[in-house]
Motif scaffolding. Sequence first.
Motif, short mmCIF file in Angstrom:
data_model
loop_
_atom_site.label_atom_id
_atom_site.label_comp_id
_atom_site.label_asym_id
_atom_site.label_seq_id
_atom_site.Cartn_x
_atom_site.Cartn_y
_atom_site.Cartn_z
N GLY A 129 127.99 143.52 61.19
CA GLY A 129 126.63 143.88 61.56
C GLY A 129 126.44 145.36 61.80
O GLY A 129 125.35 145.81 62.15
N THR A 154 129.00 141.68 56.87
CA THR A 154 127.71 141.00 56.73
C THR A 154 126.68 141.77 55.90
O THR A 154 126.77 142.98 55.72
CB THR A 154 127.08 140.75 58.11
OG1 THR A 154 126.73 142.02 58.68
CG2 THR A 154 128.03 140.00 59.02
N THR A 155 125.68 141.02 55.45
CA THR A 155 124.54 141.62 54.75
C THR A 155 123.83 142.62 55.65
O THR A 155 123.50 143.74 55.23
CB THR A 155 123.55 140.53 54.33
OG1 THR A 155 124.21 139.59 53.49
CG2 THR A 155 122.37 141.13 53.59
N THR A 156 123.59 142.24 56.89
CA THR A 156 122.91 143.13 57.84
C THR A 156 123.67 144.43 58.00
O THR A 156 123.08 145.52 57.99
CB THR A 156 122.75 142.43 59.20
OG1 THR A 156 121.96 141.25 59.04
CG2 THR A 156 122.08 143.35 60.20
N LEU A 159 123.29 146.69 54.96
CA LEU A 159 121.97 147.33 54.94
C LEU A 159 121.95 148.55 55.86
O LEU A 159 121.40 149.61 55.50
CB LEU A 159 120.89 146.33 55.36
CG LEU A 159 120.58 145.20 54.37
CD1 LEU A 159 119.62 144.20 54.99
CD2 LEU A 159 119.98 145.77 53.08
N ARG A 160 122.56 148.43 57.02
CA ARG A 160 122.61 149.55 57.96
C ARG A 160 123.47 150.68 57.40
O ARG A 160 123.14 151.86 57.53
CB ARG A 160 123.14 149.08 59.31
CG ARG A 160 122.27 148.04 59.98
CD ARG A 160 122.88 147.52 61.26
NE ARG A 160 122.58 148.37 62.40
CZ ARG A 160 123.06 148.15 63.63
NH1 ARG A 160 123.88 147.11 63.85
NH2 ARG A 160 122.74 148.96 64.62
N GLY A 274 117.85 138.27 57.69
CA GLY A 274 118.31 139.60 58.08
C GLY A 274 117.17 140.51 58.49
O GLY A 274 117.38 141.69 58.77
N ASN A 275 115.94 139.97 58.59
CA ASN A 275 114.78 140.78 58.95
C ASN A 275 114.17 140.26 60.26
O ASN A 275 114.52 139.18 60.73
CB ASN A 275 113.74 140.74 57.83
CG ASN A 275 112.90 142.00 57.78
OD1 ASN A 275 112.80 142.73 58.76
ND2 ASN A 275 112.27 142.24 56.64
N LYS A 276 113.27 141.02 60.82
CA LYS A 276 112.68 140.69 62.11
C LYS A 276 111.34 139.97 61.94
O LYS A 276 110.69 140.05 60.90
CB LYS A 276 112.48 141.96 62.94
CG LYS A 276 111.51 142.96 62.32
CD LYS A 276 111.37 144.22 63.18
CE LYS A 276 110.66 143.92 64.47
NZ LYS A 276 110.30 145.16 65.21
N GLY A 297 120.58 134.24 60.84
CA GLY A 297 120.74 135.63 60.50
C GLY A 297 121.57 136.34 61.56
O GLY A 297 121.77 135.81 62.66
N HIS A 298 122.03 137.54 61.27
CA HIS A 298 123.00 138.18 62.15
C HIS A 298 122.45 138.48 63.54
O HIS A 298 123.09 138.20 64.55
CB HIS A 298 123.53 139.47 61.53
CG HIS A 298 124.58 140.13 62.35
ND1 HIS A 298 125.88 139.67 62.39
CD2 HIS A 298 124.53 141.19 63.19
CE1 HIS A 298 126.58 140.44 63.21
NE2 HIS A 298 125.78 141.37 63.71
N GLU A 302 114.93 137.42 64.29
CA GLU A 302 114.18 136.76 63.23
C GLU A 302 113.09 135.85 63.79
O GLU A 302 112.04 135.65 63.18
CB GLU A 302 115.13 136.00 62.31
CG GLU A 302 116.21 136.91 61.73
CD GLU A 302 116.77 136.44 60.41
OE1 GLU A 302 116.14 135.59 59.75
OE2 GLU A 302 117.84 136.95 60.02
#
Length: 419
Positions: A129, A154-156, A159-160, A274-276, A297-298, A302
């Motif tokens: 994460g 992770t995907t999250t 992305l970061r 993975g989004n809010k 999601g991480h 969400e």
Amino acid sequence: MNARETSIIQDLSLAPEGHLKIDWVKEHMPVLNRIRKRFEQEKPFAGLKVAICLHLEAKTAYLAKVIQAGGAQVTITGSNPLSTQDDICAALVEDNIQVLARYNPEPEEYKQHLIKTLETKPDLIIDDGGDLVTILHEERPDLLPQIRGGAEETTTGILRLKALVKEGRLRFPMMAVNDAYCKYLFDNRYGTGQSVWDGINRTTNLVVAGKTVVVIGYGWCGKGVAMRAKGLGAKVIVTEVDPIKAIEAYMDGFEVMSMDQAAELGDYFVTVTGNKDCIRKSHFEKMKNGAILANAGHFDVEINLRELEGLAQSKRVVRKNIEEYQLAGGKKIYVLAEGRLVNLAAGDGHPAEIMDMTFALQALALEYINNHYQQLEKKVHNVPYELDQQVAAYKLEALGITIDRLSEEQKAYLESWKE
């Protein structure tokens, strides 16, 4: 290092139960066992410090022991306060691995565990994460020069990391383990698919067959959650923002619609984006009485719990890992595991055989970073395909499966533009 003196855990007396759990998963992780044997002989991490931030349960513990077998001094912390298992922490301390974690700490204590993990001045990191990477770049840049590189789970986190790269700020190379074929094809799809429903079913003890399940997000994890829901007898609706993924879900046999439409129909809602704010006030207001909400999601962003609390007239815990929000008019909405990762906060995570492949990739990716960090750019790197193939070959061998091989003539044909 004396782990008993430097660790921060709940209770060392819990170690025997933790050892049993670790021994169990070890018996079902043949790929990682094979890598461990080589690490014990070659010691690729001799003299190095490795910091690990992952969901701290039995499979992760065994990965830490494999890295330790490679000669590393290992420090580990949890990537989610509700997924840490205190008996596992105690067992690792007995094996002289420094642990800075306990189940459900206060937010500030949890943050301090992350910082103290980095204050061991690791050479290599395994992150989940992007928490370790974020702290290094935002709060503790003084620790950056020591870092050779690391691997992200992770995907999250990826992305970061890519956001850091875009800003030109990432200070060391990171391997995108999440994007390796053996990760997203198997871990994200089959691992998440099974473990999410393990967590939901264990927590609720309710039937899934005949119910309507809304899966928010149709990436690899969402595909697994939807597939398993269908297998349990549910009617499945998928919501998406990507038109290509939406068509894929439609052609896979699922209903596809907007969240505004699905909110009125679902009995279970599972977020995997993975989004809010994927589920928010306008959706809560439309949901039927008794709707059950879970996040896979991480991060716990969400489901907008702040807006749900604003609508609620009362809130109470009705069963372990289930909070009931009662809205005006008596409607009740249930949230599992405080909106955190339901498969780990309310379950044991992915099956051992799945994590065997993922953690084998982690171990090999970390070794690759250590061998090549001086030549690698300070960006996010894909796991070399040969490492993916190696893990898959080891897995097939463990399963007793033999596959064909190309002849030299066939290889030449595939590489030629002539018939």
